[in-house]
Scaffold this motif. Structure first.
Motif, PDB file in Angstrom:
ATOM      1  N   ARG A 134      37.339  50.692  45.831  1.00 61.23           N
ATOM      2  CA  ARG A 134      36.229  49.950  45.128  1.00 61.23           C
ATOM      3  C   ARG A 134      35.230  51.066  44.512  1.00 61.23           C
ATOM      4  O   ARG A 134      34.881  51.057  43.371  1.00 61.23           O
ATOM      5  N   GLN A 135      34.701  51.918  45.623  1.00 62.68           N
ATOM      6  CA  GLN A 135      33.730  52.645  45.355  1.00 62.68           C
ATOM      7  C   GLN A 135      34.241  53.694  44.159  1.00 62.68           C
ATOM      8  O   GLN A 135      33.525  54.267  43.264  1.00 62.68           O
ATOM      9  N   THR A 136      35.383  54.060  44.281  1.00 60.83           N
ATOM     10  CA  THR A 136      35.918  55.194  43.478  1.00 60.83           C
ATOM     11  C   THR A 136      36.070  54.600  42.021  1.00 60.83           C
ATOM     12  O   THR A 136      35.855  55.163  41.095  1.00 60.83           O
ATOM     13  N   GLY A 137      36.593  53.476  42.167  1.00 64.45           N
ATOM     14  CA  GLY A 137      36.710  52.860  40.649  1.00 64.45           C
ATOM     15  C   GLY A 137      35.497  52.466  39.998  1.00 64.45           C
ATOM     16  O   GLY A 137      35.405  52.603  38.942  1.00 64.45           O
ATOM     17  N   LEU A 138      34.488  52.069  40.636  1.00 54.08           N
ATOM     18  CA  LEU A 138      33.122  51.958  40.218  1.00 54.08           C
ATOM     19  C   LEU A 138      32.411  53.109  39.749  1.00 54.08           C
ATOM     20  O   LEU A 138      32.139  53.180  38.520  1.00 54.08           O
ATOM     21  N   LEU A 139      32.674  54.454  40.298  1.00 56.67           N
ATOM     22  CA  LEU A 139      32.154  55.702  39.877  1.00 56.67           C
ATOM     23  C   LEU A 139      33.034  56.220  38.588  1.00 56.67           C
ATOM     24  O   LEU A 139      32.469  56.866  37.802  1.00 56.67           O
ATOM     25  N   ASP A 140      34.347  55.715  38.883  1.00 55.90           N
ATOM     26  CA  ASP A 140      35.270  56.222  37.673  1.00 55.90           C
ATOM     27  C   ASP A 140      34.806  55.571  36.355  1.00 55.90           C
ATOM     28  O   ASP A 140      34.632  56.076  35.154  1.00 55.90           O
ATOM     29  N   ALA A 141      34.286  54.453  36.437  1.00 58.98           N
ATOM     30  CA  ALA A 141      33.746  53.559  35.490  1.00 58.98           C
ATOM     31  C   ALA A 141      32.738  54.237  34.794  1.00 58.98           C
ATOM     32  O   ALA A 141      32.399  54.199  33.584  1.00 58.98           O
ATOM     33  N   LEU A 142      31.766  54.320  35.682  1.00 55.06           N
ATOM     34  CA  LEU A 142      30.429  55.050  35.336  1.00 55.06           C
ATOM     35  C   LEU A 142      30.744  56.395  34.379  1.00 55.06           C
ATOM     36  O   LEU A 142      30.194  56.551  33.324  1.00 55.06           O
ATOM     37  N   ALA A 143      31.661  57.057  34.931  1.00 51.96           N
ATOM     38  CA  ALA A 143      31.789  58.448  34.069  1.00 51.96           C
ATOM     39  C   ALA A 143      32.669  58.091  32.869  1.00 51.96           C
ATOM     40  O   ALA A 143      32.480  58.937  31.736  1.00 51.96           O
ATOM     41  N   GLU A 144      33.217  57.112  32.917  1.00 53.73           N
ATOM     42  CA  GLU A 144      34.130  56.800  31.672  1.00 53.73           C
ATOM     43  C   GLU A 144      32.996  56.262  30.599  1.00 53.73           C
ATOM     44  O   GLU A 144      33.240  56.440  29.455  1.00 53.73           O
ATOM     45  N   CYS A 145      32.147  55.358  30.927  1.00 56.15           N
ATOM     46  CA  CYS A 145      31.310  54.672  29.995  1.00 56.15           C
ATOM     47  C   CYS A 145      30.154  55.598  29.744  1.00 56.15           C
ATOM     48  O   CYS A 145      29.681  55.580  28.482  1.00 56.15           O
ATOM     49  N   ALA A 146      29.784  56.399  30.356  1.00 54.02           N
ATOM     50  CA  ALA A 146      28.701  57.379  30.040  1.00 54.02           C
ATOM     51  C   ALA A 146      27.148  56.521  29.606  1.00 54.02           C
ATOM     52  O   ALA A 146      26.912  56.635  28.578  1.00 54.02           O
ATOM     53  N   PRO A 147      26.939  55.582  30.309  1.00 57.04           N
ATOM     54  CA  PRO A 147      25.955  54.621  29.952  1.00 57.04           C
ATOM     55  C   PRO A 147      24.772  54.955  29.704  1.00 57.04           C
ATOM     56  O   PRO A 147      23.994  56.035  30.536  1.00 57.04           O
ATOM     57  N   ASP A 148      23.864  54.400  28.808  1.00 60.12           N
ATOM     58  CA  ASP A 148      22.489  54.478  28.774  1.00 60.12           C
ATOM     59  C   ASP A 148      21.721  53.618  29.648  1.00 60.12           C
ATOM     60  O   ASP A 148      20.749  53.593  29.711  1.00 60.12           O
TER      61      ASP A 148
ATOM     62  N   MET B 254      23.338  51.208  22.212  1.00 61.68           N
ATOM     63  CA  MET B 254      23.553  51.649  23.556  1.00 61.68           C
ATOM     64  C   MET B 254      24.795  51.719  24.327  1.00 61.68           C
ATOM     65  O   MET B 254      25.855  50.770  23.580  1.00 61.68           O
ATOM     66  N   ARG B 255      25.082  52.102  25.347  1.00 62.31           N
ATOM     67  CA  ARG B 255      26.248  51.921  26.091  1.00 62.31           C
ATOM     68  C   ARG B 255      25.656  51.207  27.434  1.00 62.31           C
ATOM     69  O   ARG B 255      24.811  51.829  27.896  1.00 62.31           O
ATOM     70  N   VAL B 256      26.442  50.292  27.723  1.00 63.20           N
ATOM     71  CA  VAL B 256      25.710  49.650  28.867  1.00 63.20           C
ATOM     72  C   VAL B 256      26.785  49.344  30.046  1.00 63.20           C
ATOM     73  O   VAL B 256      28.232  49.045  29.638  1.00 63.20           O
ATOM     74  N   LEU B 257      26.688  49.435  31.394  1.00 65.99           N
ATOM     75  CA  LEU B 257      27.517  49.103  32.326  1.00 65.99           C
ATOM     76  C   LEU B 257      26.942  48.236  33.106  1.00 65.99           C
ATOM     77  O   LEU B 257      25.729  48.124  33.645  1.00 65.99           O
ATOM     78  N   ILE B 258      27.561  47.017  33.558  1.00 68.21           N
ATOM     79  CA  ILE B 258      27.151  45.956  34.298  1.00 68.21           C
ATOM     80  C   ILE B 258      28.231  45.870  35.404  1.00 68.21           C
ATOM     81  O   ILE B 258      29.575  45.694  35.422  1.00 68.21           O
ATOM     82  N   ALA B 259      27.755  45.947  36.535  1.00 68.15           N
ATOM     83  CA  ALA B 259      28.759  45.812  37.793  1.00 68.15           C
ATOM     84  C   ALA B 259      28.191  44.303  38.638  1.00 68.15           C
ATOM     85  O   ALA B 259      26.953  44.107  38.791  1.00 68.15           O
ATOM     86  N   VAL B 260      29.218  43.601  38.848  1.00 65.83           N
ATOM     87  CA  VAL B 260      29.022  42.219  39.243  1.00 65.83           C
ATOM     88  C   VAL B 260      29.951  41.989  40.247  1.00 65.83           C
ATOM     89  O   VAL B 260      31.123  42.370  40.056  1.00 65.83           O
ATOM     90  N   THR B 261      29.759  41.329  41.454  1.00 67.08           N
ATOM     91  CA  THR B 261      30.674  41.230  42.223  1.00 67.08           C
ATOM     92  C   THR B 261      30.544  39.310  42.906  1.00 67.08           C
ATOM     93  O   THR B 261      29.492  39.437  43.357  1.00 67.08           O
ATOM     94  N   HIS B 262      31.382  38.719  42.262  1.00 64.90           N
ATOM     95  CA  HIS B 262      31.061  37.061  42.796  1.00 64.90           C
ATOM     96  C   HIS B 262      31.986  36.787  43.985  1.00 64.90           C
ATOM     97  O   HIS B 262      33.089  37.280  44.125  1.00 64.90           O
ATOM     98  N   LEU B 263      31.422  36.222  45.029  1.00 68.51           N
ATOM     99  CA  LEU B 263      32.200  36.089  46.159  1.00 68.51           C
ATOM    100  C   LEU B 263      32.662  34.835  46.627  1.00 68.51           C
ATOM    101  O   LEU B 263      33.596  34.467  47.218  1.00 68.51           O
ATOM    102  N   LEU B 264      31.903  33.686  46.232  1.00 61.30           N
ATOM    103  CA  LEU B 264      32.346  32.324  46.352  1.00 61.30           C
ATOM    104  C   LEU B 264      32.799  31.369  45.218  1.00 61.30           C
ATOM    105  O   LEU B 264      33.892  31.396  44.643  1.00 61.30           O
ATOM    106  N   GLY B 265      31.770  31.267  44.360  1.00 60.17           N
ATOM    107  CA  GLY B 265      32.087  30.484  43.288  1.00 60.17           C
ATOM    108  C   GLY B 265      32.086  31.640  42.130  1.00 60.17           C
ATOM    109  O   GLY B 265      32.177  32.883  42.332  1.00 60.17           O
ATOM    110  N   ALA B 266      32.195  31.204  40.790  1.00 59.57           N
ATOM    111  CA  ALA B 266      32.130  32.188  39.784  1.00 59.57           C
ATOM    112  C   ALA B 266      30.853  32.334  38.911  1.00 59.57           C
ATOM    113  O   ALA B 266      30.784  33.038  37.807  1.00 59.57           O
ATOM    114  N   GLY B 267      29.871  31.784  39.430  1.00 64.72           N
ATOM    115  CA  GLY B 267      28.535  31.696  38.753  1.00 64.72           C
ATOM    116  C   GLY B 267      27.915  33.187  38.252  1.00 64.72           C
ATOM    117  O   GLY B 267      27.571  33.132  37.175  1.00 64.72           O
ATOM    118  N   HIS B 268      28.098  33.969  39.403  1.00 67.37           N
ATOM    119  CA  HIS B 268      27.467  35.234  38.832  1.00 67.37           C
ATOM    120  C   HIS B 268      28.219  36.144  37.922  1.00 67.37           C
ATOM    121  O   HIS B 268      27.665  36.654  36.913  1.00 67.37           O
TER     122      HIS B 268
END
Length: 653
Positions: free
Chosen positions: A84-98, A1-15
């Motif tokens: 940020r939104q443009t970077g996220l959509l560019d990553a989606l196009a580049e990854c072409a995830p399943d 599979m090709r997988v894209l994971i989107a995460v944003t941690h705001l306070l600590g690094a747990g996420h």
């Protein structure tokens, strides 16, 4: 599979830490993974084997989650959010995830909803459409408004194929912190806790010292200050205070005042090893810290972060305390004095022992995602769902959908020496990652058997009677330890069998009594523990919480007919009934490597592939079952859970 994971941690690094661990597990399984991070870079988080994309980072100060700040600490504007939104959509196009995974969203990160929704809508417009999955921790922040719950449930129903809950429902179910309706429940998959910390061997030296930790952010400053003052008052306890990388240097220097050099230090990559050797841990109750504590078995004082409306850490801490695994010191009551009192109590407490909480979340998450993707491919190819004629897969799927895990274990009987059959058995075990209790006949065993098993320490040699001699009278089913013999003779033979096993099996011995032909006098079981046996394994017996007995349920050999393979469909149907009728109880697989033919070996390979890779299965080795604090010892702790309805909201399991 090709997988894209989107995460944003705001306070600590747990996420980010949890998402990175999932990404690494997927990469190790051979999948191509792109992780898009929208928080500040965290040096200690490993991303080896993973393609990473860093968006313009955002953060928050304190608990003001409604005000997003940039890396410079200033409020972010629309231009940054658009980048940020443009970077996220560019990553989606580049990854072409399943497969697209959003970490926490839509259960949280509502301030970033526009970019997450743009990602999901763009993903759903692709052909073929990738699966969309939410990834959440065990405990969520309780919603304060019904509309937030309704919006989340609506997005899950409209956009998401599944929700991975990275926790153990046996400790705390999701509905203890978040309302779960029928539609959401149908999408839930409990994975167990994601533990990718370093494997730490049990220390030979006694545990010593106090390790204090508070995450990567400055949110633990109050805890650090109390710990530093406690260290000045009780220096003989040997304190080590590890502070977050983002704590300002001025605060770091103030904490170190009057303490020996090295007492206060920055967080470090060998934290797990330090924790494993500590007498007591003092920390907040974040997800990753709790997982470290569960993995190392370190006694703990938990000071959960409770600023603002934060309820997550307190809920998790209370559930761990209810299991006797920690002591909770509320943040409002924290001082050097109260911390010293709590640490003193934990230093005097007995070892925590085995807790039975599932820490195999990384591997199980991968298995669940692979299963979801395989089903999606079948649908795209008009193959339909899995065939309903396969009752075993249907039973496993039903267990996974309800959040249940099924322990699977393996026993092999009649071992006496190393031979080609034993080599085939061990190779099959290694291929599927399922260690075996090898029941060996003490009076007949040769040195080559113990020598071979000593090279594979995950296996254990059990005690298969004394000489596997049939003492039953004519016309009675064969038995070596049957009720027809005098009780004193049974006890004497059981004692001699254990003596021989200790002499011949050495460190490979796991003193579990396995009666030949799976038959023995019921009253003998009470004597076995006195003789030194740690458990019993027969066939389909009545296991009790008081006795460490774990039996087998499936033997593929047709002993009364061909002595080859029994009907495979009947074997799979029997396992399906076991899973359905005895939820949560172990499945015991029995083999006899000395008599297997090609048909039996082929069936075992196929069966193990079906079982071990299924997300509902939890593979257990013999030492997991019969070692100190093994499965049977945990059975009593979970008995109430299995006999009652799901816990009410706000309660630990």
């Amino acid at each position: 599979m090709r997988v894209l994971i989107a995460v944003t941690h705001l306070l600590g690094a747990g996420h980010l830490t949890r998402a990175a661990a999932l990404a690494r597990a997927l990469a190790r399984a051979g999948h191509g993974v792109t992780l898009v991070s929208g928080g500040l870079p965290v040096p200690l988080v490993r991303l080896d084997g993973v393609q990473t994309v860093q968006l313009p980072p955002v953060q928050v100060r304190g608990t003001a989650f409604g005000t997003l700040l940039g890396a410079d600490g200033q409020p972010v504007g629309s231009e940054t959010l658009a980048q940020r939104q443009t970077g996220l959509l560019d990553a989606l196009a580049e990854c072409a995830p399943d497969l697209v995974i959003t970490e926490l969203f839509p259960f949280g990160r509502r301030g970033l909803a526009p970019e997450f929704l743009a990602l999901i809508e763009a993903a759903r417009a692709r052909r073929p459409r990738p699966l969309v999955v939410a990834s959440i921790r065990d405990v969520l922040v309780a919603p304060d408004q019904p509309r937030k719950v309704q919006a989340t449930h609506g997005r899950i129903a409209e956009f998401y194929d599944a929700v991975l809950v990275h926790g153990d429902a046996g400790l705390v179910p999701l509905d203890a912190s978040w309302p779960v309706d029928a539609a959401l429940r149908a999408r839930l998959h409990y994975t167990g806790y994601i533990d990718e910390g370093a494997i730490v061997a049990t220390a030979s030296a006694p545990r010593a010292g106090i390790v204090v930790s508070g995450g990567s952010s400055a949110a633990g400053l109050g805890l650090y200050r109390a710990a530093a003052e406690a260290a000045r008052l009780r220096p003989e306890w040997g304190w080590r205070i590890l502070v977050g990388q983002r704590l300002p240097e001025a605060d770091f220097a103030a904490l170190s005042q009057g303490l020996p050099p090295g007492t206060v230090a920055r967080a470090r990559p060998d934290f797990r090893a330090l924790l494993a050797g500590a007498a007591v841990s003092v920390s907040q109750a974040g997800y990753n810290t709790a997982t470290d504590l569960l993995a190392t078995g370190t006694r703990a004082v938990l000071v959960p972060f409770e600023a603002g409306r934060e309820t997550e850490q307190r809920a998790r801490a209370e559930c761990l305390a209810a299991r006797g695994l920690a002591r909770v010191l509320p943040e409002a009551d924290l001082s050097a004095r109260t911390l010293i009192e709590a640490v003193s109590a934990e230093r005097a407490a007995p070892p925590a022992g085995d807790h039975g909480i599932d820490l195999d979340g990384a591997a199980r998450s991968v298995a669940i995602l692979e299963s979801l993707a395989a089903d999606a491919v079948r649908v795209r190819r008009n193959l339909g769902p899995r065939p309903p004629s396969d009752p075993l897969l249907a039973a496993l799927d039903a267990a996974a959908e309800s959040g249940r895990t099924i322990p699977l274990w393996w026993r092999d009987d009649d071992a006496v020496a190393q031979n080609p059959g034993l080599d085939t058995l061990l190779a099959l075990s290694e291929q599927h990652g399922l260690p075996i209790l090898i029941a060996a006949i003490p009076a007949l065993s040769e040195a080559s058997l113990a020598e071979r098993i000593a090279r594979s320490p995950d296996h254990g040699l059990g005690v298969h009677g004394l000489s596997h001699a049939n003492h039953a009278p004519p016309g009675v089913k064969p038995a070596e330890f049957g009720a027809h013999r005098p009780h004193a003779a049974l006890v004497a033979d059981a004692a001699e069998a254990l003596r021989l096993a200790r002499d011949r099996f050495g460190p490979s011995l796991l003193p579990v009594f396995v009666p030949p032909w799976n038959r023995f006098a019921p009253d003998l079981e009470d004597d076995l523990a006195r003789l030194g046996y740690v458990g019993v394994s027969a066939a389909d017996g009545a296991a009790t919480a008081e006795r460490a007995r774990v039996d087998i349920h499936l033997d593929p050999v047709d002993w009364r007919g061909s002595r080859s393979l029994r009907d495979p469909d009947q074997l799979r149907a029997r396992l399906a009934r076991r899973i359905t009728e005895h939820p949560g109880e172990p499945i015991g697989l029995l083999t006899h490597h000395r008599v297997h033919d090609a048909a039996i070996w082929a069936f075992l390979g196929d069966l193990l592939t079906r079982l071990v890779r299924h997300p509902a299965i939890r593979a257990l080795g013999p030492r997991d079952l019969f070692g100190p604090g093994g499965w049977q010892g945990r059975r009593a702790a979970r008995q109430t859970e299995r006999q009652t309805e799901r816990p009410v909201a706000g309660a630990c399991a």
